[in-house]
Write a protein that holds these residues in place. Structure first.
Motif, PDB file in Angstrom:
ATOM      1  N   GLU A  64       0.814  -1.211   0.000  1.00 26.80           N
ATOM      2  CA  GLU A  64       0.000   0.000   0.000  1.00 26.80           C
ATOM      3  C   GLU A  64       0.851   1.267   0.000  1.00 26.80           C
ATOM      4  O   GLU A  64       0.457   2.297  -0.553  1.00 26.80           O
ATOM      5  CB  GLU A  64      -0.925  -0.009   1.228  1.00 26.80           C
ATOM      6  N   ASN A 124      -2.261   1.470  -4.630  1.00 25.41           N
ATOM      7  CA  ASN A 124      -3.651   1.022  -4.788  1.00 25.41           C
ATOM      8  C   ASN A 124      -3.834   0.165  -6.036  1.00 25.41           C
ATOM      9  O   ASN A 124      -4.595  -0.802  -6.033  1.00 25.41           O
ATOM     10  CB  ASN A 124      -4.590   2.232  -4.852  1.00 25.41           C
ATOM     11  N   LEU A 146      -2.481  -3.219  -5.243  1.00 22.93           N
ATOM     12  CA  LEU A 146      -3.386  -3.959  -4.373  1.00 22.93           C
ATOM     13  C   LEU A 146      -4.599  -4.492  -5.130  1.00 22.93           C
ATOM     14  O   LEU A 146      -5.069  -5.605  -4.868  1.00 22.93           O
ATOM     15  CB  LEU A 146      -3.850  -3.063  -3.212  1.00 22.93           C
ATOM     16  N   ILE A 147      -5.110  -3.707  -6.066  1.00 23.46           N
ATOM     17  CA  ILE A 147      -6.259  -4.159  -6.856  1.00 23.46           C
ATOM     18  C   ILE A 147      -5.877  -5.367  -7.711  1.00 23.46           C
ATOM     19  O   ILE A 147      -6.608  -6.363  -7.768  1.00 23.46           O
ATOM     20  CB  ILE A 147      -6.797  -3.015  -7.740  1.00 23.46           C
ATOM     21  N   LYS A 150      -8.477  -1.941   1.873  1.00 28.09           N
ATOM     22  CA  LYS A 150      -7.430  -0.937   1.998  1.00 28.09           C
ATOM     23  C   LYS A 150      -7.532   0.112   0.894  1.00 28.09           C
ATOM     24  O   LYS A 150      -7.273   1.289   1.124  1.00 28.09           O
ATOM     25  CB  LYS A 150      -6.048  -1.601   1.966  1.00 28.09           C
ATOM     26  N   VAL A 151      -7.898  -0.330  -0.297  1.00 34.59           N
ATOM     27  CA  VAL A 151      -8.042   0.602  -1.421  1.00 34.59           C
ATOM     28  C   VAL A 151      -9.259   1.498  -1.225  1.00 34.59           C
ATOM     29  O   VAL A 151      -9.193   2.721  -1.383  1.00 34.59           O
ATOM     30  CB  VAL A 151      -8.163  -0.165  -2.754  1.00 34.59           C
ATOM     31  N   GLY A 162      -8.920   3.390   2.327  1.00 35.81           N
ATOM     32  CA  GLY A 162      -7.687   4.145   2.535  1.00 35.81           C
ATOM     33  C   GLY A 162      -6.805   3.617   3.630  1.00 35.81           C
ATOM     34  O   GLY A 162      -6.144   4.364   4.342  1.00 35.81           O
ATOM     35  N   GLY A 163      -6.788   2.274   3.812  1.00 32.99           N
ATOM     36  CA  GLY A 163      -5.863   1.660   4.774  1.00 32.99           C
ATOM     37  C   GLY A 163      -6.511   1.424   6.101  1.00 32.99           C
ATOM     38  O   GLY A 163      -7.702   1.207   6.234  1.00 32.99           O
TER      39      GLY A 163
END
Length: 256
Positions: free
Chosen positions: A49, A55, A58-59, A113-114, A117-118
């Motif tokens: 992250e 992001n 992560l996706i 998280k995406v 925002g964590g």
């Protein structure tokens, strides 16, 4: 087997291998006092992250982990590789289903998280209040036994060196690398699974302190023992090797 199913499996294996590779490298750097940190699967998401285009990474990772979960569920319910229906096969296929759920949860956390925002991955230890200490104790014992069986399975697989049966050709370019990485990697996974099994069984049977333990706690356990940094470094390197093995498997996996 459909080509689409094979593609789902390979994408999923690549995502899984990447998780283990990053976890192993970060932990190895920590053991060598070269930065890094003791990192389990969930900690890897925190690391990714913070990277450029975090992001996006992560996706893509979440999509890969979902693909791996789908593949595990297919293995569990459809048996595309003809594991069979005897007791041993049923246990193995049940393990596939559990693995699918774990990696689906990991994918969900990556997406969270995406979107959010964590933030931390857990809202606290409210599960004890929700289910009660007796139920949690039983669950912890079941998890501990399952992990102990998993550790024995990994030791056996490394000792018998049958993991290369998963590859489609024996003379692939990186065959020797894959073989050595798998051998070292399965032993490392066995050690980590065994330590986490010990944590769960101890919590369930003796301490009454029902805290969920994971790979990061196993790393801390190793580091706090005699020759801690050496043991931690060896296991971390082993997990990184397992990551390499799985990444190579994502390209050369045998399906038929």
């Amino acid at each position: 087997m459909k080509d689409s199913t094979k593609k789902i499996s390979k994408f999923g294996l690549f995502a899984k291998g990447s998780i283990y590779l990053i976890s192993g490298i970060l932990t190895l750097l920590s053991a060598l006092n070269m930065g890094g940190s003791k990192s389990g699967k969930f900690k890897v998401l925190d690391f990714l992250e913070k990277q450029p285009l975090g992001n996006v990474i992560l996706i893509v990772l979440a999509l890969g982990l979902i693909s791996y979960s789908v593949w595990r569920f297919i293995q569990c319910f459809s048996d595309p590789e003809n594991e069979g229906s005897d007791t041993k096969a049923k246990l193995k296929r049940t393990g596939f289903g559990v693995s699918g759920l774990i990696y689906l949860a990991l994918a969900g956390l990556a997406i969270k998280k995406v979107v959010a925002g964590g933030g931390s991955s857990s809202g606290g230890q409210n599960y004890v209040d929700t289910f009660g200490p007796t139920v949690i104790t039983i669950v912890f014992i079941i998890i501990g036994v399952a992990l102990a069986v998993k550790a024995i399975f990994h030791f056996k697989k490394a000792y018998q060196k049958k993991f290369m049966d998963e590859y489609s050709i024996a003379d692939l370019k990186y065959h020797k690398l894959a073989k050595n990485a798998g051998y070292f990697g399965y032993y490392a996974r066995a050690v980590v699974s065994g330590i986490i099994a010990f944590f769960f069984l101890k919590a369930g049977l003796y301490s009454g302190q029902n805290e969920i333990k994971g790979t990061q706690d196993a790393f801390s356990f190793l580091q706090d023992s005699s020759y801690g940094d050496i043991l931690l470094g060896l296991v971390a390197a082993g997990l990184a090797c397992y990551g390499i093995f799985v990444v190579l498997l994502s390209k050369h996996k045998k399906f038929d």
